[in-house]
Design a protein around this motif. Structure first.
Motif, PDB file in Angstrom:
ATOM      1  N   ALA A 107      -0.499   8.879  -0.457  1.00  0.00           N
ATOM      2  CA  ALA A 107      -0.218   8.149   0.717  1.00  0.00           C
ATOM      3  C   ALA A 107       1.147   7.493   0.955  1.00  0.00           C
ATOM      4  O   ALA A 107       1.613   7.641   1.826  1.00  0.00           O
ATOM      5  CB  ALA A 107      -1.408   7.100   0.733  1.00  0.00           C
ATOM      6  N   ALA A 108       1.490   6.881  -0.408  1.00  0.00           N
ATOM      7  CA  ALA A 108       2.540   6.439  -0.516  1.00  0.00           C
ATOM      8  C   ALA A 108       3.793   7.382  -0.297  1.00  0.00           C
ATOM      9  O   ALA A 108       4.848   7.122   0.211  1.00  0.00           O
ATOM     10  CB  ALA A 108       2.701   5.539  -1.707  1.00  0.00           C
ATOM     11  N   ARG A 109       3.572   8.531  -0.738  1.00  0.00           N
ATOM     12  CA  ARG A 109       4.523   9.583  -0.732  1.00  0.00           C
ATOM     13  C   ARG A 109       4.959   9.923   0.505  1.00  0.00           C
ATOM     14  O   ARG A 109       6.318  10.184   0.895  1.00  0.00           O
ATOM     15  CB  ARG A 109       4.238  10.801  -1.691  1.00  0.00           C
ATOM     16  CG  ARG A 109       5.153  11.948  -1.491  1.00  0.00           C
ATOM     17  CD  ARG A 109       4.746  12.978  -2.235  1.00  0.00           C
ATOM     18  NE  ARG A 109       3.525  13.575  -1.785  1.00  0.00           N
ATOM     19  CZ  ARG A 109       3.300  14.443  -0.850  1.00  0.00           C
ATOM     20  NH1 ARG A 109       4.722  14.517  -0.125  1.00  0.00           N
ATOM     21  NH2 ARG A 109       2.449  15.103  -0.019  1.00  0.00           N
ATOM     22  N   ILE A 110       3.895  10.013   1.285  1.00  0.00           N
ATOM     23  CA  ILE A 110       4.069  10.708   2.797  1.00  0.00           C
ATOM     24  C   ILE A 110       4.574   9.748   3.879  1.00  0.00           C
ATOM     25  O   ILE A 110       4.988  10.414   4.914  1.00  0.00           O
ATOM     26  CB  ILE A 110       2.806  11.432   3.376  1.00  0.00           C
ATOM     27  CG1 ILE A 110       1.846  10.269   3.539  1.00  0.00           C
ATOM     28  CG2 ILE A 110       2.400  12.551   2.288  1.00  0.00           C
ATOM     29  CD1 ILE A 110       0.719  11.236   4.266  1.00  0.00           C
ATOM     30  N   VAL A 111       4.652   8.464   3.395  1.00  0.00           N
ATOM     31  CA  VAL A 111       4.924   7.474   4.530  1.00  0.00           C
ATOM     32  C   VAL A 111       6.571   7.284   4.318  1.00  0.00           C
ATOM     33  O   VAL A 111       7.013   7.323   2.937  1.00  0.00           O
ATOM     34  CB  VAL A 111       4.273   6.142   4.633  1.00  0.00           C
ATOM     35  CG1 VAL A 111       2.734   6.399   5.129  1.00  0.00           C
ATOM     36  CG2 VAL A 111       4.268   5.329   3.589  1.00  0.00           C
ATOM     37  N   GLU A 112       7.225   6.625   5.182  1.00  0.00           N
ATOM     38  CA  GLU A 112       8.509   6.443   5.199  1.00  0.00           C
ATOM     39  C   GLU A 112       8.513   5.119   4.114  1.00  0.00           C
ATOM     40  O   GLU A 112       7.901   4.300   3.889  1.00  0.00           O
ATOM     41  CB  GLU A 112       9.399   5.868   6.264  1.00  0.00           C
ATOM     42  CG  GLU A 112       9.452   6.929   7.195  1.00  0.00           C
ATOM     43  CD  GLU A 112       9.767   6.690   8.666  1.00  0.00           C
ATOM     44  OE1 GLU A 112      10.661   7.549   9.330  1.00  0.00           O
ATOM     45  OE2 GLU A 112       9.503   5.566   9.206  1.00  0.00           O
ATOM     46  N   PRO A 113       9.617   4.951   3.208  1.00  0.00           N
ATOM     47  CA  PRO A 113       9.902   3.784   2.234  1.00  0.00           C
ATOM     48  C   PRO A 113       9.936   2.515   3.183  1.00  0.00           C
ATOM     49  O   PRO A 113      10.475   2.544   4.508  1.00  0.00           O
ATOM     50  CB  PRO A 113      11.316   3.768   1.725  1.00  0.00           C
ATOM     51  CG  PRO A 113      11.408   5.391   1.827  1.00  0.00           C
ATOM     52  CD  PRO A 113      10.674   5.828   2.945  1.00  0.00           C
ATOM     53  N   GLY A 114       8.903   1.662   2.673  1.00  0.00           N
ATOM     54  CA  GLY A 114       8.853   0.279   3.361  1.00  0.00           C
ATOM     55  C   GLY A 114       7.908   0.337   4.646  1.00  0.00           C
ATOM     56  O   GLY A 114       7.512  -0.699   5.070  1.00  0.00           O
ATOM     57  N   SER A 115       7.118   1.508   4.614  1.00  0.00           N
ATOM     58  CA  SER A 115       5.898   1.795   5.868  1.00  0.00           C
ATOM     59  C   SER A 115       4.575   1.421   5.389  1.00  0.00           C
ATOM     60  O   SER A 115       4.545   1.247   4.120  1.00  0.00           O
ATOM     61  CB  SER A 115       6.244   3.276   6.430  1.00  0.00           C
ATOM     62  OG  SER A 115       7.348   3.278   6.989  1.00  0.00           O
ATOM     63  N   ASP A 116       3.615   1.448   6.429  1.00  0.00           N
ATOM     64  CA  ASP A 116       2.496   0.890   6.184  1.00  0.00           C
ATOM     65  C   ASP A 116       1.299   1.816   5.863  1.00  0.00           C
ATOM     66  O   ASP A 116       1.332   3.042   6.170  1.00  0.00           O
ATOM     67  CB  ASP A 116       2.064   0.451   7.703  1.00  0.00           C
ATOM     68  CG  ASP A 116       2.894  -0.636   8.228  1.00  0.00           C
ATOM     69  OD1 ASP A 116       2.820  -1.854   7.694  1.00  0.00           O
ATOM     70  OD2 ASP A 116       3.613  -0.306   9.199  1.00  0.00           O
ATOM     71  N   ILE A 117       0.330   1.462   4.948  1.00  0.00           N
ATOM     72  CA  ILE A 117      -0.963   2.220   4.542  1.00  0.00           C
ATOM     73  C   ILE A 117      -1.903   0.932   4.590  1.00  0.00           C
ATOM     74  O   ILE A 117      -1.854  -0.017   3.827  1.00  0.00           O
ATOM     75  CB  ILE A 117      -0.529   2.485   2.907  1.00  0.00           C
ATOM     76  CG1 ILE A 117       0.576   3.292   2.759  1.00  0.00           C
ATOM     77  CG2 ILE A 117      -1.821   3.004   2.450  1.00  0.00           C
ATOM     78  CD1 ILE A 117       0.910   3.540   1.293  1.00  0.00           C
TER      79      ILE A 117
END
Length: 233
Positions: A107-117
């Motif tokens: 999940a962290a990989r597919i979101v933009e850096p600094g973005s929400d999970i």
């Protein structure tokens, strides 16, 4: 007993991620697509993944604008930084314990850096949980999910923004509707539900709140609002 506010998961997520217009959001473990439909109606560009083909078939009817893929959370079919937010709603505890850390990392990989999970998980308490407990006791696996989130935060793979807890209200006309709902979520529980029907009925009528036209059960939920570190997971 902890006193929690009553709230709705879709409302909470919409408030965190607002404005939703054109935001690219992935629901990991989307099931039948109810959350996808609500987010799409608010203007988001949504995608959902789920390993269950039957659930995805229903999601295609529920959220026709969504991009849907049959896949496991441990290997998401999206490129690095492809989306603005990733969600696990009532789904992390369905992933094998050994794969939870990998799923959160994906999940962290597919979101933009600094973005929400956002991870929303039911707690092993409340009248809904205790009514269904004779059919399936998820105390341990729900604790494992919380441990996986805590480990990801402690190790710096995810950054904690905030946590909150609220009660999700489940409404049923009859106890049979409640049992049918449990079995619909997991058909493998059908035999166990028949075997434990009397115990479930006793718990249900002891714990449920009677309201005009039916019964209400409360399921406490814990929401973790997380972010991918700006420098990468």
């Amino acid at each position: 007993m902890i006193k929690r506010p009553v709230d709705d998961t879709l409302r909470v997520i919409k408030a965190i991620l607002a404005p939703l217009e054109q935001r690219r959001i992935v629901d990991i473990g989307c099931g039948r697509g109810a959350l996808l439909a609500g987010l799409a109606e608010a203007g988001a560009r949504v995608a959902g993944i789920d390993p269950d083909a039957e659930a995805l078939a229903e999601a295609r009817r529920t959220a026709p604008s969504a991009i849907l893929r049959q896949a496991n959370a441990e290997r998401l079919p999206f490129t690095d930084g492809a989306v603005n937010a990733a969600l696990f709603v009532d789904s992390l505890h369905h992933i094998p314990v050994a794969g939870m850390a990998t799923a959160l990392a994906e999940a962290a990989r597919i979101v933009e850096p600094g973005s929400d999970i956002i991870v929303v998980e039911p707690l092993p308490e409340g009248t809904f949980f205790n009514s269904m407990r004779p059919i399936e006791d998820k105390t341990q696996i729900r604790a494992e999910a919380q441990d996986a989130i805590a480990a990801a935060i402690k190790e710096g793979r995810l950054l904690l923004v905030a946590t909150s807890e609220y009660d999700r209200i489940e409404a049923y006309t009859t106890v049979a509707d409640f049992i049918d709902h449990i079995v619909a979520l997991d058909p493998s529980l059908r035999d166990k539900a028949l075997e434990e029907r009397e115990r479930v009925m006793k718990r249900f009528f002891t714990l449920a709140e009677y309201v005009k036209g039916g019964y209400r059960l409360r399921q406490p939920m814990r929401l973790h609002h997380l972010k991918r570190p700006a420098a990468g997971p």
